[in-house]
Design a protein around this motif. Structure first.
Motif, PDB file in Angstrom:
ATOM      1  N   ASN A 111      -7.007  -0.314   1.231  1.00 49.67           N
ATOM      2  CA  ASN A 111      -5.785   0.045   0.494  1.00 49.67           C
ATOM      3  C   ASN A 111      -4.551  -0.004   1.394  1.00 49.67           C
ATOM      4  O   ASN A 111      -3.474  -0.397   0.952  1.00 49.67           O
ATOM      5  N   GLU A 112      -4.722   0.385   2.638  1.00 50.05           N
ATOM      6  CA  GLU A 112      -3.619   0.331   3.595  1.00 50.05           C
ATOM      7  C   GLU A 112      -3.196  -1.126   3.837  1.00 50.05           C
ATOM      8  O   GLU A 112      -2.004  -1.437   3.884  1.00 50.05           O
ATOM      9  N   ARG A 113      -4.158  -2.024   3.946  1.00 53.12           N
ATOM     10  CA  ARG A 113      -3.845  -3.449   4.128  1.00 53.12           C
ATOM     11  C   ARG A 113      -3.104  -3.998   2.916  1.00 53.12           C
ATOM     12  O   ARG A 113      -2.153  -4.761   3.050  1.00 53.12           O
ATOM     13  N   ILE A 114      -3.532  -3.590   1.727  1.00 51.35           N
ATOM     14  CA  ILE A 114      -2.869  -4.059   0.502  1.00 51.35           C
ATOM     15  C   ILE A 114      -1.447  -3.519   0.426  1.00 51.35           C
ATOM     16  O   ILE A 114      -0.517  -4.246   0.045  1.00 51.35           O
ATOM     17  N   GLU A 115      -1.249  -2.271   0.816  1.00 54.51           N
ATOM     18  CA  GLU A 115       0.096  -1.698   0.798  1.00 54.51           C
ATOM     19  C   GLU A 115       1.024  -2.461   1.756  1.00 54.51           C
ATOM     20  O   GLU A 115       2.182  -2.731   1.434  1.00 54.51           O
ATOM     21  N   HIS A 116       0.505  -2.824   2.908  1.00 49.92           N
ATOM     22  CA  HIS A 116       1.313  -3.598   3.853  1.00 49.92           C
ATOM     23  C   HIS A 116       1.588  -5.001   3.305  1.00 49.92           C
ATOM     24  O   HIS A 116       2.690  -5.523   3.474  1.00 49.92           O
ATOM     25  N   LEU A 117       0.618  -5.590   2.644  1.00 52.95           N
ATOM     26  CA  LEU A 117       0.830  -6.885   1.998  1.00 52.95           C
ATOM     27  C   LEU A 117       1.935  -6.777   0.947  1.00 52.95           C
ATOM     28  O   LEU A 117       2.777  -7.668   0.822  1.00 52.95           O
ATOM     29  N   TYR A 118       1.949  -5.682   0.210  1.00 50.16           N
ATOM     30  CA  TYR A 118       2.981  -5.428  -0.798  1.00 50.16           C
ATOM     31  C   TYR A 118       4.369  -5.421  -0.147  1.00 50.16           C
ATOM     32  O   TYR A 118       5.293  -6.083  -0.614  1.00 50.16           O
ATOM     33  N   ASP A 119       4.519  -4.702   0.963  1.00 52.91           N
ATOM     34  CA  ASP A 119       5.800  -4.663   1.681  1.00 52.91           C
ATOM     35  C   ASP A 119       6.211  -6.055   2.145  1.00 52.91           C
ATOM     36  O   ASP A 119       7.377  -6.445   2.040  1.00 52.91           O
ATOM     37  N   LEU A 120       5.247  -6.790   2.664  1.00 52.95           N
ATOM     38  CA  LEU A 120       5.536  -8.142   3.156  1.00 52.95           C
ATOM     39  C   LEU A 120       5.974  -9.070   2.024  1.00 52.95           C
ATOM     40  O   LEU A 120       6.931  -9.833   2.164  1.00 52.95           O
ATOM     41  N   ALA A 121       5.277  -8.999   0.924  1.00 53.53           N
ATOM     42  CA  ALA A 121       5.621  -9.858  -0.220  1.00 53.53           C
ATOM     43  C   ALA A 121       7.002  -9.489  -0.770  1.00 53.53           C
ATOM     44  O   ALA A 121       7.767 -10.370  -1.181  1.00 53.53           O
ATOM     45  N   LYS A 122       7.337  -8.211  -0.762  1.00 52.24           N
ATOM     46  CA  LYS A 122       8.674  -7.792  -1.210  1.00 52.24           C
ATOM     47  C   LYS A 122       9.748  -8.389  -0.304  1.00 52.24           C
ATOM     48  O   LYS A 122      10.820  -8.780  -0.767  1.00 52.24           O
ATOM     49  N   MET A 123       9.472  -8.488   0.994  1.00 54.81           N
ATOM     50  CA  MET A 123      10.442  -9.076   1.916  1.00 54.81           C
ATOM     51  C   MET A 123      10.666 -10.550   1.596  1.00 54.81           C
ATOM     52  O   MET A 123      11.792 -11.036   1.636  1.00 54.81           O
ATOM     53  N   ILE A 124       9.607 -11.240   1.249  1.00 53.62           N
ATOM     54  CA  ILE A 124       9.753 -12.656   0.932  1.00 53.62           C
ATOM     55  C   ILE A 124      10.743 -12.857  -0.210  1.00 53.62           C
ATOM     56  O   ILE A 124      11.534 -13.783  -0.201  1.00 53.62           O
TER      57      ILE A 124
END
Length: 144
Positions: free
Chosen positions: A73-86
């Protein structure tokens, strides 16, 4: 190692490393737009990154390697932040998508599924999904 790194907790180091990954995405097209800068400043505040460290990371984000996370879940949350930056500048470039795929590998997503996970993450952000819906969808795409 600079003196500012001696007293960092594990969580602080992970936050800095994660923030540096987000900066790398923002810089993928060599320009930080106004929208990207707003998101970076908001995330820096959320991650408790002080102004000096913020500037240091902006100037040399490659100095901070991407390390894996303990929980899925922590990895997915970080992926979410990264995708928002894109999508912070209302556009997604091929270079940004490519960088996101590389970072997905660093986050621990299976290499044979990274393209699918990264593409779905971008799609979900374009559709303005919240973290809860994002997490459910990524888990569906990343079934093993």
């Amino acid at each position: 190692m600079s003196i500012s790194n001696y007293n960092l907790s594990g969580d602080q180091k992970r936050n800095i490393e994660h923030f540096a990954s987000i900066v790398k995405l923002a810089l993928a097209d060599a320009v930080i737009t106004e929208g990207e800068e707003k998101l970076l400043k908001r995330l820096a505040k959320r991650f408790h990154i002080l102004d000096d460290k913020y500037k240091e990371i902006l100037e040399n984000s490659d100095k901070y390697p991407r390390k894996g996370f303990h929980s899925y879940n922590e990895r997915i949350e970080h992926l979410y932040d990264l995708a928002k930056m894109i999508y912070a500048d209302d556009a997604v470039s091929i270079k940004e998508a490519s960088v996101l795929r590389k970072i997905c590998v660093g986050l621990g997503f299976p290499i044979n599924n990274v393209e699918k996970v990264a593409d779905e993450a971008i799609h979900l952000i374009l559709k303005d999904n919240d973290l809860e819906d994002f997490t459910k969808a990524i888990k569906q795409v990343n079934k093993q």
